[in-house]
Design an enzyme around this catalytic site. Structure first.
Site, PDB file in Angstrom:
ATOM      1  N   CYS A 277       8.647  -0.727  -5.534  1.00  0.00           N
ATOM      2  CA  CYS A 277       8.354   0.589  -4.935  1.00  0.00           C
ATOM      3  C   CYS A 277       9.358   1.677  -5.286  1.00  0.00           C
ATOM      4  O   CYS A 277       9.015   2.645  -5.957  1.00  0.00           O
ATOM      5  CB  CYS A 277       8.287   0.447  -3.416  1.00  0.00           C
TER       6      CYS A 277
HETATM    7  N1  NAD Z   1       5.710  -5.170  -2.502  1.00  0.00           N
HETATM    8  C1  NAD Z   1       5.939  -4.283  -1.543  1.00  0.00           C
HETATM    9  O1  NAD Z   1       6.873  -4.446  -0.758  1.00  0.00           O
HETATM   10  C2  NAD Z   1       5.048  -3.058  -1.365  1.00  0.00           C
HETATM   11  C3  NAD Z   1       5.202  -2.289  -0.202  1.00  0.00           C
HETATM   12  C4  NAD Z   1       4.394  -1.191  -0.003  1.00  0.00           C
HETATM   13  C5  NAD Z   1       3.450  -0.845  -0.973  1.00  0.00           C
HETATM   14  N2  NAD Z   1       3.332  -1.573  -2.100  1.00  0.00           N
HETATM   15  C6  NAD Z   1       2.280  -1.182  -3.060  1.00  0.00           C
HETATM   16  O2  NAD Z   1       1.168  -2.052  -2.920  1.00  0.00           O
HETATM   17  C7  NAD Z   1       0.552  -2.265  -4.197  1.00  0.00           C
HETATM   18  C8  NAD Z   1       0.514  -3.760  -4.496  1.00  0.00           C
HETATM   19  O3  NAD Z   1       1.863  -4.226  -4.605  1.00  0.00           O
HETATM   20  P1  NAD Z   1       2.237  -5.755  -4.504  1.00  0.00           P
HETATM   21  O4  NAD Z   1       3.716  -5.804  -4.363  1.00  0.00           O
HETATM   22  O5  NAD Z   1       1.383  -6.441  -3.486  1.00  0.00           O
HETATM   23  O6  NAD Z   1       1.808  -6.242  -5.966  1.00  0.00           O
HETATM   24  P2  NAD Z   1       1.664  -7.772  -6.461  1.00  0.00           P
HETATM   25  O7  NAD Z   1       1.853  -7.726  -7.930  1.00  0.00           O
HETATM   26  O8  NAD Z   1       2.485  -8.665  -5.614  1.00  0.00           O
HETATM   27  O9  NAD Z   1       0.156  -8.125  -6.139  1.00  0.00           O
HETATM   28  C9  NAD Z   1      -0.916  -7.522  -6.780  1.00  0.00           C
HETATM   29  C10 NAD Z   1      -2.010  -8.563  -6.955  1.00  0.00           C
HETATM   30  O10 NAD Z   1      -3.137  -7.885  -7.530  1.00  0.00           O
HETATM   31  C11 NAD Z   1      -3.725  -8.772  -8.453  1.00  0.00           C
HETATM   32  N3  NAD Z   1      -4.548  -7.990  -9.381  1.00  0.00           N
HETATM   33  C12 NAD Z   1      -4.170  -7.269 -10.436  1.00  0.00           C
HETATM   34  N4  NAD Z   1      -5.230  -6.673 -11.001  1.00  0.00           N
HETATM   35  C13 NAD Z   1      -6.303  -7.030 -10.273  1.00  0.00           C
HETATM   36  C14 NAD Z   1      -7.689  -6.740 -10.353  1.00  0.00           C
HETATM   37  N5  NAD Z   1      -8.193  -5.963 -11.319  1.00  0.00           N
HETATM   38  N6  NAD Z   1      -8.487  -7.271  -9.424  1.00  0.00           N
HETATM   39  C15 NAD Z   1      -7.985  -8.067  -8.443  1.00  0.00           C
HETATM   40  N7  NAD Z   1      -6.700  -8.383  -8.322  1.00  0.00           N
HETATM   41  C16 NAD Z   1      -5.867  -7.871  -9.226  1.00  0.00           C
HETATM   42  C17 NAD Z   1      -2.560  -9.490  -9.094  1.00  0.00           C
HETATM   43  O11 NAD Z   1      -2.950 -10.704  -9.690  1.00  0.00           O
HETATM   44  C18 NAD Z   1      -1.642  -9.704  -7.892  1.00  0.00           C
HETATM   45  O12 NAD Z   1      -1.914 -10.922  -7.228  1.00  0.00           O
HETATM   46  C19 NAD Z   1       1.358  -1.436  -5.189  1.00  0.00           C
HETATM   47  O13 NAD Z   1       0.753  -0.194  -5.323  1.00  0.00           O
HETATM   48  C20 NAD Z   1       2.700  -1.284  -4.499  1.00  0.00           C
HETATM   49  O14 NAD Z   1       3.364  -0.109  -4.921  1.00  0.00           O
HETATM   50  C21 NAD Z   1       4.092  -2.696  -2.315  1.00  0.00           C
END
Ligand code: NAD
Length: 400
Positions: A277
Site C-alpha cells: 500500500c
Molecule cells: N494488503 C493490505 O494490507 C491491503 C490493505 C488495504 C488495501 N489493500 C488493497 O487491496 C487490494 C488487494 O490487495 P491484497 O494485498 O489483498 O493483494 P493480494 O495479492 O494478497 O491478493 C490479490 C488476489 O487476487 C488474485 N487475483 C489476481 N487477479 C485476479 C483476477 N483477474 N481474478 C481473480 N483473482 C485475481 C490473486 O491471485 C490474489 O490471490 C489492492 O488494491 C491493495 O492495494 C491491501
C-alpha cells in the site's frame, strides 16, 4: 431517499436477512479475511481466484497466511464458504466484491490490468439484481470511468438493475487490535440506490459503515489515509537523519513528543517503506492529479526521502565496518527480518530486500533471518537463493 427499483428493494432485503450470497474475487490479504467475516455472520460466501492453489487450500479448510489460522478457514467452510476458479459461478452471487491487486507498472504509473481483467471476466456472467463493489485501492474516477461503462455496455442500468460501489479496504494484516468487524468501512455508491445496497451489505459484517457522497470520494478517502502515512513517515525519516547527525536518539524524541495529548501523532522511522500500500498507492493520485494539471509535491518529496532510506542504512553499515577497519566487500552481514513489517510473511516492496541487493552489489556475503519467511520467495524484481538462518553467535559479523 431515492426511488428504489424493484431490484434494489429485493437485494437490500436479501442483505438484511443475510440470505444474499457474497462472491469475493481475489482471495489475498484483503479478500480472505473479508470472506471469513461474512461467513462468520452466517452469510454464504463463494471465493473466486485465478490462483488454483488458494481455492484448493480453502476447500481443504487450510489457510495460506501465517496471520490467519486454518481453524478460522475451516470454521468458515463449515458455514458454506467455498472457493473456485470457475468465474461462471459469479452468477450465483448477489454481491461481487473485487479485492485484486493494484500495483504500479515499471514506469511507476497505475496498473489497473487486474481490476480490468477481473471486471471483463465477470461481464459475461452478470445478471440483473447484483451488486459489484470494488475494494482495491485506486485513483478517484476508477469506478465510474472503468467499471461503470463496462457494466452498461452489457445493457445494465447502474442504480436500477445492477448496483455499483467503491468501498476501500482498511486491512492491517498481523495487527491483533483491529478486526474486519471493528474497522469502520467507508462506502460510496455510483447512485443513491447503489449506496443504499452497499451500506446494507457491509452493515451485516462491519460494526460501523461510513457513507460518502460518491465513489470518487470513497476512492480519495483511501488515498488520503495512505498518503497521510507516507508523508509523515517521510518526515520522521528525515528527522531521523537530522537527529543522527546531531547525536540525538530519534526514538527518545518521538516517545517524548507523543506525550503531548493533542496535535501530535507519532510515526516511526525505518529502513524504507514496504508492503502493497504505502509505497504504491500515493502514486495513483500523482498520476491522476497530472490530468488535472496538479503536481503532488508532498507525495513526490516523501517518496524521494523514503526510497532513499535503504541507501542511508547502507551508509551506516559502511561506517560501522569502517570503525572496525573492515570493508563491506567480503564481510558477512546478517539482515534481521525481511518481511515488510513484523509478524507477517508479506515481502512485497520490503526495503530489506533492497538492502540485501545493495549490500550484495558491494560484495557483502549476506544472510537473513526471519522466522516468517523460511526461504527467499520468487519475486518479480528480486531473486536470491537464500534460506532464513537461525541467529546465534556463529553467524554474523554485523547485525543490521
Ligand atoms: N494488503 C493490505 O494490507 C491491503 C490493505 C488495504 C488495501 N489493500 C488493497 O487491496 C487490494 C488487494 O490487495 P491484497 O494485498 O489483498 O493483494 P493480494 O495479492 O494478497 O491478493 C490479490 C488476489 O487476487 C488474485 N487475483 C489476481 N487477479 C485476479 C483476477 N483477474 N481474478 C481473480 N483473482 C485475481 C490473486 O491471485 C490474489 O490471490 C489492492 O488494491 C491493495 O492495494 C491491501
Amino acid at each position: 431517499m431515492s426511488a428504489r427499483s424493484a431490484a434494489a428493494v429485493a437485494l437490500i432485503e436479501r442483505c438484511r436477512k443475510r440470505t444474499a450470497i457474497v462472491g469475493i474475487i481475489g482471495l489475498g490479504y484483503v479478500g480472505l479475511p473479508l470472506a471469513l467475516r461474512f461467513a462468520e455472520v452466517g452469510i454464504r460466501v463463494i471465493g473466486f481466484d485465478i490462483d488454483e492453489t488458494k481455492a484448493t487450500a480453502i476447500n481443504a479448510g487450510r489457510s495460506y497466511f501465517i496471520h490467519i489460522s486454518s481453524t478460522a478457514v475451516a470454521a468458515a467452510k463449515s458455514q458454506g464458504f467455498e472457493a473456485t476458479t470457475d468465474f461462471s459461478r459469479t452468477r450465483e452471487a448477489d454481491a461481487l466484491i473485487i479485492c485484486v491487486p493494484t500495483p504500479l507498472n515499471p514506469s511507476r504509473e497505475p496498473d489497473l490490468s487486474f481490476v480490468i481483467n477481473t471486471t471483463e471476466s465477470l461481464i459475461p456472467h452478470l445478471r440483473s439484481g447484483q451488486l459489484v463493489s470494488l475494494e482495491s485501492t485506486t485513483y478517484p474516477g476508477t469506478t465510474e470511468e472503468e467499471l461503470k461503462p463496462r457494466l452498461e455496455r452489457r445493457g445494465f442500468k447502474v442504480g436500477e438493475d445492477i448496483f455499483l460501489c467503491f468501498s476501500p479496504e482498511r486491512e492491517d494484516p498481523g495487527n491483533p487490535n483491529f478486526t474486519t468487524r471493528t474497522i469502520p468501512k467507508v462506502c460510496g455508491g455510483s447512485t443513491a440506490s447503489c449506496l443504499e445496497v452497499g451500506l446494507e451489505l457491509y452493515r451485516q459484517a462491519v460494526d460501523t459503515v461510513v457513507p460518502v457522497s460518491s465513489t470518487q470520494a470513497a476512492e480519495l478517502t483511501k488515498l488520503l489515509e495512505n498518503i497521510h502515512r507516507a508523508v509523515n513517515i517521510g518526515l520522521v525519516n528525515e528527522m531521523k537523519i537530522i537527529a543522527d547527525r546531531m547525536g540525538i536518539d530519534i526514538h527518545e524524541v518521538i516517545r517524548a513528543a507523543a506525550t503531548k495529548p493533542f496535535g501530535f501523532v507519532p510515526y516511526f522511522p525505518g529502513p524504507g517503506l514496504g508492503g502493497h500500500c504505502i509505497p504504491i498507492d500515493p502514486f495513483y493520485l500523482t498520476w491522476k492529479a497530472r490530468q488535472y494539471g496538479v503536481h503532488t509535491r508532498f507525495i513526490e518529496l516523501a517518496g524521494e526521502i523514503n526510497s532513499n532510506m535503504p541507501h542511508w542504512v547502507v551508509g551506516k553499515v559502511v561506517d560501522a565496518l569502517n570503525e572496525r577497519r573492515k570493508s563491506v566487500k567480503g564481510s558477512r552481514i546478517l539482515v534481521l527480518g525481511i518481511a515488510y513489517k513484523k509478524n507477517v510473511d508479506d515481502m512485497r516492496e520490503s526495503p530489506s530486500v533492497e538492502l540485501i541487493e545493495l549490500l550484495v552489489a558491494k560484495g557483502a556475503r549476506v544472510d537473513y533471518s526471519d522466522p516468517h519467511v523460511p526461504a527467499f520467495p520468487k519475486m518479480r524484481k528480486h531473486q536470491f537463493d537464500l534460506k532464513s538462518v537461525t541467529v546465534n553467535a556463529e553467524n554474523p559479523t554485523i547485525l543490521c
